[in-house]
Scaffold this motif. Structure first.
Motif, PDB file in Angstrom:
ATOM      1  N   ASP A   1      -6.467   6.283  -1.308  1.00 57.33           N
ATOM      2  CA  ASP A   1      -7.461   5.584  -1.627  1.00 57.33           C
ATOM      3  C   ASP A   1      -7.180   3.998  -2.357  1.00 57.33           C
ATOM      4  N   GLU A   2      -6.250   4.057  -3.013  1.00 60.33           N
ATOM      5  CA  GLU A   2      -6.000   2.793  -3.861  1.00 60.33           C
ATOM      6  C   GLU A   2      -5.828   1.546  -3.209  1.00 60.33           C
ATOM      7  N   ALA A   3      -6.492   0.361  -3.740  1.00 59.29           N
ATOM      8  CA  ALA A   3      -6.349  -0.730  -2.594  1.00 59.29           C
ATOM      9  C   ALA A   3      -5.080  -1.395  -2.778  1.00 59.29           C
ATOM     10  N   ARG A   4      -4.583  -2.097  -1.594  1.00 59.24           N
ATOM     11  CA  ARG A   4      -3.519  -2.566  -1.562  1.00 59.24           C
ATOM     12  C   ARG A   4      -3.309  -3.715  -2.656  1.00 59.24           C
TER      13      ARG A   4
ATOM     14  N   GLY B   1       0.915  -1.238  -0.051  1.00 59.49           N
ATOM     15  CA  GLY B   1      -0.077  -0.126   0.239  1.00 59.49           C
ATOM     16  C   GLY B   1       0.906   1.214  -0.149  1.00 59.49           C
TER      17      GLY B   1
ATOM     18  N   ARG C   1      -1.581  11.998  -7.237  1.00 62.24           N
ATOM     19  CA  ARG C   1      -1.156  11.747  -5.911  1.00 62.24           C
ATOM     20  C   ARG C   1       0.279  12.419  -5.831  1.00 62.24           C
TER      21      ARG C   1
ATOM     22  N   SER D   1      -9.620  -3.725   4.033  1.00 68.20           N
ATOM     23  CA  SER D   1     -10.768  -3.170   3.692  1.00 68.20           C
ATOM     24  C   SER D   1     -10.850  -1.749   3.544  1.00 68.20           C
ATOM     25  N   GLY D   2     -12.093  -1.174   2.759  1.00 70.35           N
ATOM     26  CA  GLY D   2     -12.363   0.220   2.890  1.00 70.35           C
ATOM     27  C   GLY D   2     -11.806   1.050   1.737  1.00 70.35           C
ATOM     28  N   THR D   3     -12.183   2.207   2.030  1.00 65.67           N
ATOM     29  CA  THR D   3     -11.255   3.109   1.006  1.00 65.67           C
ATOM     30  C   THR D   3     -11.143   4.438   1.747  1.00 65.67           C
ATOM     31  N   PRO D   4      -9.719   4.591   2.045  1.00 60.07           N
ATOM     32  CA  PRO D   4      -8.614   4.015   2.084  1.00 60.07           C
ATOM     33  C   PRO D   4      -8.701   2.722   2.771  1.00 60.07           C
ATOM     34  N   PRO D   5      -7.778   1.618   2.040  1.00 58.83           N
ATOM     35  CA  PRO D   5      -7.718   0.422   2.815  1.00 58.83           C
ATOM     36  C   PRO D   5      -7.229   0.675   4.368  1.00 58.83           C
ATOM     37  N   SER D   6      -7.808  -0.127   5.252  1.00 59.76           N
ATOM     38  CA  SER D   6      -7.575  -0.447   6.476  1.00 59.76           C
ATOM     39  C   SER D   6      -7.361  -1.882   6.853  1.00 59.76           C
TER      40      SER D   6
END
Lengths: 49, 133
Positions: free
Chosen positions: B52-55, B32, B84, B97-102
């Motif tokens: 915000d990009e997914a891992r 990430g 970015r 999960s989520g945006t941004p991923p956590s």
């Protein structure tokens, strides 16, 4: 190998930027750390020599 | 060797190493990136301002730096979904999960000079963790 001395010695991150137009920029190593011997210390704390 | 900027195995990352030796846990190969300022430190548990990009689940392998197969390597490419200014990146043991991923656990984290990207640009990261004795 003496497993009581195994450690992470280095962490290195390199990067290549790829532009949407197809061009690339090789940035080489962008972050680097050469460690001390934390894992050695950890192992020796658990199993003193 | 000269230190450029910080690239550290965080405290949770040390536990991941121990877990993996025990045959537990999951492989920390999900990359990430973030846009926040700061110097990576062992106490960190997340990136500086995750973007915000997914891992991305990278390609992992063992490679040779000094002695045969002494280095764990992950190569992963993240594509910018918007403009970015990337300042840090790391590997996690899950996509989160989520945006941004956590979520999931941080393994290694690096901060570096800002890399400015436009939409559709990408960075192919190569993470190397070398073991020695």
């Amino acid at each position: 190998m003496d497993t009581t001395k195994v450690k992470i010695e280095e962490v290195e991150v390199s990067a290549v930027v790829k532009r949407a137009d197809g061009s690339t920029e090789n940035l080489g190593v962008i972050a680097h750390t050469k460690y001390g011997n934390w894992l050695t210390r950890t192992w020796r704390k658990l199993w003193p020599l | 060797l000269e230190e450029i900027v910080a690239a550290v195995i965080v405290n949770r990352g040390k536990e991941i190493v121990a877990d993996r030796i025990l045959g537990a846990g999951t492989e920390p190969k999900h990359a990430g990136w973030g846009t926040g300022a700061g110097t990576a430190a062992e106490a960190n548990t997340d990136l500086f301002t995750p973007a915000d990009e997914a891992r991305v689940s990278g390609t992992s392998s063992k490679v040779t730096t000094t002695t045969t197969n002494d280095t764990y390597q992950v190569i992963a490419t993240i594509v910018a979904g918007a403009a970015r200014a990337i300042t840090n990146a790391g590997l996690f043991d899950g996509a989160g999960s989520g945006t941004p991923p956590s979520g999931a656990n941080l393994f290694v984290k690096a901060d570096f000079a800002v890399i400015n990207l436009a939409t559709g640009d990408s960075i192919e990261f190569t993470f190397k963790i070398k073991f020695s004795n």
